[in-house]
Scaffold this motif. Structure first.
Motif, PDB file in Angstrom:
ATOM      1  N   LYS A  11       0.886  -1.075   0.058  1.00 21.16           N
ATOM      2  CA  LYS A  11       0.090  -0.115  -0.065  1.00 21.16           C
ATOM      3  C   LYS A  11       1.011   1.323  -0.068  1.00 21.16           C
ATOM      4  O   LYS A  11       1.981   1.262   0.726  1.00 21.16           O
ATOM      5  CB  LYS A  11      -0.949  -0.023   1.381  1.00 21.16           C
ATOM      6  CG  LYS A  11      -1.859   1.236   1.035  1.00 21.16           C
ATOM      7  CD  LYS A  11      -2.856   1.134   2.496  1.00 21.16           C
ATOM      8  CE  LYS A  11      -3.790  -0.068   2.307  1.00 21.16           C
ATOM      9  NZ  LYS A  11      -4.669   0.259   3.592  1.00 21.16           N
ATOM     10  N   GLN A  12       0.319   2.391  -0.993  1.00 20.28           N
ATOM     11  CA  GLN A  12       1.508   3.435  -1.020  1.00 20.28           C
ATOM     12  C   GLN A  12       0.520   4.559  -0.928  1.00 20.28           C
ATOM     13  O   GLN A  12      -0.766   4.624  -1.411  1.00 20.28           O
ATOM     14  CB  GLN A  12       2.078   3.396  -2.442  1.00 20.28           C
ATOM     15  CG  GLN A  12       3.098   2.152  -2.485  1.00 20.28           C
ATOM     16  CD  GLN A  12       3.852   1.965  -3.723  1.00 20.28           C
ATOM     17  OE1 GLN A  12       2.997   2.335  -4.738  1.00 20.28           O
ATOM     18  NE2 GLN A  12       5.101   2.072  -3.794  1.00 20.28           N
ATOM     19  N   ALA A  34       0.444  -1.532  -5.995  1.00 22.14           N
ATOM     20  CA  ALA A  34       1.913  -2.152  -6.159  1.00 22.14           C
ATOM     21  C   ALA A  34       2.073  -3.555  -5.363  1.00 22.14           C
ATOM     22  O   ALA A  34       1.468  -3.539  -4.336  1.00 22.14           O
ATOM     23  CB  ALA A  34       2.811  -1.064  -5.712  1.00 22.14           C
ATOM     24  N   THR A  35       3.068  -3.973  -5.896  1.00 25.38           N
ATOM     25  CA  THR A  35       3.596  -5.254  -5.256  1.00 25.38           C
ATOM     26  C   THR A  35       5.053  -5.136  -5.019  1.00 25.38           C
ATOM     27  O   THR A  35       5.818  -4.328  -5.859  1.00 25.38           O
ATOM     28  CB  THR A  35       3.064  -6.600  -5.861  1.00 25.38           C
ATOM     29  OG1 THR A  35       3.933  -6.570  -7.310  1.00 25.38           O
ATOM     30  CG2 THR A  35       1.958  -6.916  -6.294  1.00 25.38           C
ATOM     31  N   ILE A  36       5.814  -5.816  -4.087  1.00 25.33           N
ATOM     32  CA  ILE A  36       7.177  -6.039  -3.786  1.00 25.33           C
ATOM     33  C   ILE A  36       7.650  -7.239  -3.272  1.00 25.33           C
ATOM     34  O   ILE A  36       6.905  -7.925  -2.606  1.00 25.33           O
ATOM     35  CB  ILE A  36       7.337  -4.942  -2.900  1.00 25.33           C
ATOM     36  CG1 ILE A  36       8.983  -4.603  -2.618  1.00 25.33           C
ATOM     37  CG2 ILE A  36       6.935  -5.036  -1.464  1.00 25.33           C
ATOM     38  CD1 ILE A  36       9.266  -3.352  -1.505  1.00 25.33           C
ATOM     39  N   ARG A  37       8.648  -7.579  -3.805  1.00 26.71           N
ATOM     40  CA  ARG A  37       9.355  -8.824  -3.388  1.00 26.71           C
ATOM     41  C   ARG A  37      10.258  -8.641  -2.245  1.00 26.71           C
ATOM     42  O   ARG A  37      10.949  -7.701  -2.313  1.00 26.71           O
ATOM     43  CB  ARG A  37      10.234  -9.535  -4.482  1.00 26.71           C
ATOM     44  CG  ARG A  37       9.249  -9.820  -5.798  1.00 26.71           C
ATOM     45  CD  ARG A  37      10.202 -10.489  -6.747  1.00 26.71           C
ATOM     46  NE  ARG A  37      10.669 -11.814  -6.416  1.00 26.71           N
ATOM     47  CZ  ARG A  37      11.619 -12.317  -7.174  1.00 26.71           C
ATOM     48  NH1 ARG A  37      12.073 -11.928  -8.465  1.00 26.71           N
ATOM     49  NH2 ARG A  37      11.993 -13.390  -7.003  1.00 26.71           N
ATOM     50  N   ILE A  48      19.101  -1.516   1.575  1.00 28.22           N
ATOM     51  CA  ILE A  48      18.166  -2.067   2.624  1.00 28.22           C
ATOM     52  C   ILE A  48      16.814  -2.281   2.353  1.00 28.22           C
ATOM     53  O   ILE A  48      16.165  -1.407   1.490  1.00 28.22           O
ATOM     54  CB  ILE A  48      18.415  -1.254   3.933  1.00 28.22           C
ATOM     55  CG1 ILE A  48      18.100   0.085   3.743  1.00 28.22           C
ATOM     56  CG2 ILE A  48      19.633  -1.596   4.502  1.00 28.22           C
ATOM     57  CD1 ILE A  48      18.206   0.991   5.108  1.00 28.22           C
ATOM     58  N   LEU A  49      15.897  -3.535   2.830  1.00 29.31           N
ATOM     59  CA  LEU A  49      14.593  -3.541   2.590  1.00 29.31           C
ATOM     60  C   LEU A  49      13.984  -3.593   3.965  1.00 29.31           C
ATOM     61  O   LEU A  49      14.336  -3.884   4.945  1.00 29.31           O
ATOM     62  CB  LEU A  49      14.346  -4.743   2.060  1.00 29.31           C
ATOM     63  CG  LEU A  49      12.782  -5.381   1.686  1.00 29.31           C
ATOM     64  CD1 LEU A  49      12.256  -4.372   0.711  1.00 29.31           C
ATOM     65  CD2 LEU A  49      12.612  -6.581   1.491  1.00 29.31           C
ATOM     66  N   THR A  50      12.938  -2.495   4.005  1.00 26.84           N
ATOM     67  CA  THR A  50      12.275  -1.942   5.328  1.00 26.84           C
ATOM     68  C   THR A  50      10.853  -2.198   5.384  1.00 26.84           C
ATOM     69  O   THR A  50      10.390  -2.249   4.308  1.00 26.84           O
ATOM     70  CB  THR A  50      12.771  -0.610   5.619  1.00 26.84           C
ATOM     71  OG1 THR A  50      11.928   0.292   4.647  1.00 26.84           O
ATOM     72  CG2 THR A  50      14.327  -0.096   5.761  1.00 26.84           C
ATOM     73  N   GLU A 113       3.961   0.700   2.766  1.00 27.88           N
ATOM     74  CA  GLU A 113       4.326  -0.260   3.746  1.00 27.88           C
ATOM     75  C   GLU A 113       5.794  -0.730   3.850  1.00 27.88           C
ATOM     76  O   GLU A 113       6.218  -1.244   4.880  1.00 27.88           O
ATOM     77  CB  GLU A 113       3.261  -1.638   3.536  1.00 27.88           C
ATOM     78  CG  GLU A 113       2.086  -1.058   3.872  1.00 27.88           C
ATOM     79  CD  GLU A 113       0.882  -2.213   3.771  1.00 27.88           C
ATOM     80  OE1 GLU A 113       0.138  -2.455   4.604  1.00 27.88           O
ATOM     81  OE2 GLU A 113       0.792  -2.488   2.514  1.00 27.88           O
ATOM     82  N   TYR A 114       6.002  -1.013   2.759  1.00 32.33           N
ATOM     83  CA  TYR A 114       7.671  -1.380   2.658  1.00 32.33           C
ATOM     84  C   TYR A 114       8.403  -0.759   1.605  1.00 32.33           C
ATOM     85  O   TYR A 114       7.819  -0.035   0.531  1.00 32.33           O
ATOM     86  CB  TYR A 114       7.718  -2.843   1.892  1.00 32.33           C
ATOM     87  CG  TYR A 114       6.726  -4.130   2.724  1.00 32.33           C
ATOM     88  CD1 TYR A 114       7.456  -4.652   3.692  1.00 32.33           C
ATOM     89  CD2 TYR A 114       5.596  -4.242   2.328  1.00 32.33           C
ATOM     90  CE1 TYR A 114       6.666  -5.461   4.272  1.00 32.33           C
ATOM     91  CE2 TYR A 114       4.623  -5.085   3.184  1.00 32.33           C
ATOM     92  CZ  TYR A 114       5.464  -5.847   4.245  1.00 32.33           C
ATOM     93  OH  TYR A 114       4.778  -6.792   4.808  1.00 32.33           O
ATOM     94  N   SER A 115       9.575  -0.454   1.856  1.00 27.53           N
ATOM     95  CA  SER A 115      10.655   0.329   1.086  1.00 27.53           C
ATOM     96  C   SER A 115      11.891  -0.482   0.634  1.00 27.53           C
ATOM     97  O   SER A 115      12.554  -1.061   1.361  1.00 27.53           O
ATOM     98  CB  SER A 115      10.719   1.753   1.685  1.00 27.53           C
ATOM     99  OG  SER A 115       9.714   2.506   1.664  1.00 27.53           O
ATOM    100  N   LEU A 116      12.343  -0.189  -0.563  1.00 22.71           N
ATOM    101  CA  LEU A 116      13.791  -0.655  -0.602  1.00 22.71           C
ATOM    102  C   LEU A 116      14.647   0.730  -1.001  1.00 22.71           C
ATOM    103  O   LEU A 116      14.556   1.626  -1.814  1.00 22.71           O
ATOM    104  CB  LEU A 116      13.570  -1.313  -2.123  1.00 22.71           C
ATOM    105  CG  LEU A 116      15.039  -1.854  -2.727  1.00 22.71           C
ATOM    106  CD1 LEU A 116      15.630  -2.991  -1.728  1.00 22.71           C
ATOM    107  CD2 LEU A 116      14.680  -2.358  -4.162  1.00 22.71           C
TER     108      LEU A 116
END
Length: 349
Positions: A11-12, A34-37, A48-50, A113-116
């Motif tokens: 979610k963004q 969006a999706t993220i691996r 870093i993946l957060t 929710e997640y960031s690279l």
């Protein structure tokens, strides 16, 4: 894809396009498209993946919604991409030597929710977890460091001096006022409602406070609270307030230009008419950016943590839950709806 690698919805809050005038909630859109691996790309040793936990809402973010701004110190947001701001995150994976899986950090992240993270220069590892993590969006993060630098390093206070703080119930102002009181200064703050004025006097310990919206004559109001003039002005608003303060500064007064929230939504900024006072009263007015003072963060923590633990300084947060409420929380800064530090908890876990 390896069966061990999880791909999840991310979610963004997306910035739609550059704007003129007042920002609105409709300038952003919340999406789960969006999706993220949850793995790092191969052959890169600085990522870093957060998983993001808290997001900070800050007035300077409005300037990043402009296509261009002469002299701006930070790039505009990218239309079609997530809003970016300070936040608190947990490291899920890392190929960076400074950070490891499980670390808690604060720095610039996407509103998602997640960031690279590819550029880790703004990130600081959280060493002290005996306080709420939300504090690192405020009193123990960029906000607190801003207050400390502006008051102690820019204004060089002396015990017994008179201090005026505008937007004093906000994230930075409430800390500045308390630091000034602890230093032995006489402190007055301005805010935009009776409730905020009461908060300044009854919770934060300001000597006096007033609602600027109820003052027909700001010059008269300042003379009422500072009959002998102002030694230090911590400016968060600019505009008419700054102009009237200049008339009421004492000789060799100091002004820390931290923010000018009254100007951010204007197509044509207001002019100032009393700049001659800078010369006549030998006033030192200095703008500053917290990015230039990251080296002061350890010294700041050494000072502020004992004050928090001993109950000598207090902090009010205004936290909304859920990314879907983040746009309204950000816009609320410019309407004065927040009380204290405005932040977003991405989940209510």
């Amino acid at each position: 894809m390896s069966p061990d690698i999880v791909e999840v919805r991310n979610k963004q809050v997306i910035f739609k396009d550059y704007i003129n005038g007042y920002a609105t909630v409709s300038d952003m859109v919340v999406t789960s498209d969006a999706t993220i691996r949850l793995e790092l790309p191969k052959n890169d040793d600085s990522l870093i993946l957060t998983k993001n936990i808290y997001l900070s809402c800050d007035p300077y973010m409005r300037n990043r919604m402009n296509r261009t701004m002469e002299g701006n110190y930070i790039a505009p947001f990218t239309p079609g991409s997530p809003i970016v701001g300070y936040g608190v995150s947990r490291v899920l994976e890392s190929s960076h030597p400074k950070f490891k899986k499980g670390d808690l950090i604060w720095g610039l992240v996407g509103w998602e929710e997640y960031s690279l993270i590819k550029d880790t220069r703004t990130f600081i590892k959280i060493q002290h977890t005996d306080v709420p993590l939300s504090c690192y969006t405020g009193i123990l993060g960029m906000t607190g460091l801003t207050a400390y630098v502006g008051f102690h390093e820019i204004c060089s206070p002396k015990k017994g001096e008179t201090v005026f703080v505008s937007s004093a119930s906000g994230a930075v102002g409430q800390i500045v006022g308390q630091l000034a009181k602890l230093f032995g200064c006489y402190v007055v703050g301005s805010a935009g409602s009776k409730a905020k004025v009461d908060l300044l006097k009854n919770k934060f310990g300001f000597d006096e406070a007033f609602n600027y919206k109820e003052e027909q004559d700001l010059n008269a109001a300042l003379k009422r609270y500072f009959p002998n003039g102002i030694d230090i002005y911590f400016d968060n608003v600019g505009g008419k307030m700054l102009d009237e303060v200049l008339r009421n500064m004492r000789v060799h007064g100091r002004i820390a230009a931290c923010g000018m929230i009254s100007q951010y939504n204007l197509d044509k900024p207001q002019g100032n008419y009393n700049l001659l006072m800078l010369i006549m009263k030998r006033i030192r007015m200095e703008g500053f950016l917290v990015f230039d003072y990251y080296h002061s963060y350890p010294k700041f923590l050494e000072m502020i943590l004992p004050l928090i633990h001993e109950g000598k300084i207090t902090y009010v947060e205004d936290i909304v839950i859920g990314l879907e409420n983040a746009p309204a929380a950000l816009i609320g800064l410019f309407n004065g709806t927040n009380v204290g530090k405005q932040a977003v908890a991405i989940t209510n876990e």
